[in-house]
Design a protein around this motif. Sequence first.
Motif, PDB file in Angstrom:
ATOM      1  N   GLY A  49       0.890  -1.540   0.174  1.00  0.00           N
ATOM      2  CA  GLY A  49       0.231   0.057  -0.370  1.00  0.00           C
ATOM      3  C   GLY A  49       1.219   0.742  -0.357  1.00  0.00           C
ATOM      4  O   GLY A  49       1.931   1.254  -0.133  1.00  0.00           O
ATOM      5  N   LYS A  50       0.200   2.376   0.036  1.00  0.00           N
ATOM      6  CA  LYS A  50       0.886   3.464   0.253  1.00  0.00           C
ATOM      7  C   LYS A  50       0.835   4.519   1.808  1.00  0.00           C
ATOM      8  O   LYS A  50      -0.228   4.092   2.194  1.00  0.00           O
ATOM      9  CB  LYS A  50       0.725   4.971  -0.609  1.00  0.00           C
ATOM     10  CG  LYS A  50       0.686   3.959  -2.325  1.00  0.00           C
ATOM     11  CD  LYS A  50      -0.299   5.874  -3.375  1.00  0.00           C
ATOM     12  CE  LYS A  50       0.177   4.390  -4.602  1.00  0.00           C
ATOM     13  NZ  LYS A  50      -0.493   5.133  -5.855  1.00  0.00           N
ATOM     14  N   PRO A  52       3.105   7.837   3.603  1.00  0.00           N
ATOM     15  CA  PRO A  52       3.722   9.109   3.242  1.00  0.00           C
ATOM     16  C   PRO A  52       5.091   8.452   4.114  1.00  0.00           C
ATOM     17  O   PRO A  52       4.807   8.061   4.882  1.00  0.00           O
ATOM     18  CB  PRO A  52       2.707  10.029   3.886  1.00  0.00           C
ATOM     19  CG  PRO A  52       1.590  10.053   3.290  1.00  0.00           C
ATOM     20  CD  PRO A  52       1.413   8.182   4.220  1.00  0.00           C
ATOM     21  N   GLN A  53       5.917   9.342   3.707  1.00  0.00           N
ATOM     22  CA  GLN A  53       7.306   9.575   5.002  1.00  0.00           C
ATOM     23  C   GLN A  53       6.915   9.543   5.438  1.00  0.00           C
ATOM     24  O   GLN A  53       7.725   9.334   6.609  1.00  0.00           O
ATOM     25  CB  GLN A  53       8.556   9.893   3.729  1.00  0.00           C
ATOM     26  CG  GLN A  53       9.743   9.496   3.962  1.00  0.00           C
ATOM     27  CD  GLN A  53      10.215   8.353   3.692  1.00  0.00           C
ATOM     28  OE1 GLN A  53      10.065   7.652   2.582  1.00  0.00           O
ATOM     29  NE2 GLN A  53      10.966   7.641   4.702  1.00  0.00           N
ATOM     30  N   ARG A  56       5.495   7.482   7.994  1.00  0.00           N
ATOM     31  CA  ARG A  56       6.076   5.928   8.183  1.00  0.00           C
ATOM     32  C   ARG A  56       6.974   6.193   9.215  1.00  0.00           C
ATOM     33  O   ARG A  56       6.967   5.267  10.351  1.00  0.00           O
ATOM     34  CB  ARG A  56       7.742   5.913   6.807  1.00  0.00           C
ATOM     35  CG  ARG A  56       5.889   5.352   5.006  1.00  0.00           C
ATOM     36  CD  ARG A  56       7.416   4.735   4.482  1.00  0.00           C
ATOM     37  NE  ARG A  56       6.744   4.831   3.024  1.00  0.00           N
ATOM     38  CZ  ARG A  56       6.723   4.630   2.551  1.00  0.00           C
ATOM     39  NH1 ARG A  56       8.112   4.649   2.181  1.00  0.00           N
ATOM     40  NH2 ARG A  56       6.123   4.840   1.067  1.00  0.00           N
ATOM     41  N   SER A 132      -1.178  -0.984   4.587  1.00  0.00           N
ATOM     42  CA  SER A 132      -1.186   0.244   4.842  1.00  0.00           C
ATOM     43  C   SER A 132      -2.349  -0.022   3.866  1.00  0.00           C
ATOM     44  O   SER A 132      -2.534  -0.215   2.620  1.00  0.00           O
ATOM     45  CB  SER A 132      -0.091   1.395   4.077  1.00  0.00           C
ATOM     46  OG  SER A 132      -0.706   2.354   4.190  1.00  0.00           O
ATOM     47  N   LYS A 135      -3.452   4.949   2.764  1.00  0.00           N
ATOM     48  CA  LYS A 135      -2.150   6.076   3.132  1.00  0.00           C
ATOM     49  C   LYS A 135      -2.812   6.109   4.663  1.00  0.00           C
ATOM     50  O   LYS A 135      -1.738   6.435   5.641  1.00  0.00           O
ATOM     51  CB  LYS A 135      -2.092   7.222   2.332  1.00  0.00           C
ATOM     52  CG  LYS A 135      -2.053   7.353   1.633  1.00  0.00           C
ATOM     53  CD  LYS A 135      -1.968   8.535   0.455  1.00  0.00           C
ATOM     54  CE  LYS A 135      -1.847   8.830  -0.842  1.00  0.00           C
ATOM     55  NZ  LYS A 135      -1.582   9.882  -1.089  1.00  0.00           N
TER      56      LYS A 135
END
Length: 185
Positions: A49-50, A52-53, A56, A132, A135
């Motif tokens: 999945g995606k 955002p940094q 994370r 994820s 998001k």
Amino acid sequence: MAALVVVGLAAGGCSDGSDGGPRKADATSSASAAPAEVVTAASVGQLAGKLPQARRAQLVGEVQQVVDGWIDAAYLSGDYPRTDFAGSWPGFTAPAQAKAERDGDLMSNRDIGASIDGVEPQKRQLKLDVLSVRKRPVGVTARVVLRFATTGDTVKDVRVAGRLYLTKGKQGWQVFGYDVTKVAR
């Protein structure tokens, strides 16, 4: 890949077998037994999945706090020799904590605590495999490696490795299952 993470999260079992990987030679550690001297190397491994940094990095911190709480309470902290390992599983759900208590020789130093004077941490490593959705992290498999040496009547090099399966609830991230090995040489 998402299916693999979900299968891993759903597995939630425990074992005391070998992880099958080659064992590397132990690194030399400092003479002090303070757990804070060896910092956990933590990072995101696989991501399905995606995410955002920035999220994370936040996730790593949140999950690391749970994993470090267990490592410290179960293996590294406390006055040795000792036989009381109650409370060694902070951040575990009630069912996972009950199972970890039954597996106390594996999930803590209950098996050697009475015959050691202390522990000297050598390595703390954490890799997070994250699922994820939209998001948002919804599941984490935390791959853990801990190495430490014991002092006292029982002198051993101990390696604890495996996976902790975490989900987020009202209390934050919690361990709901595990698959861990512990080898003492």
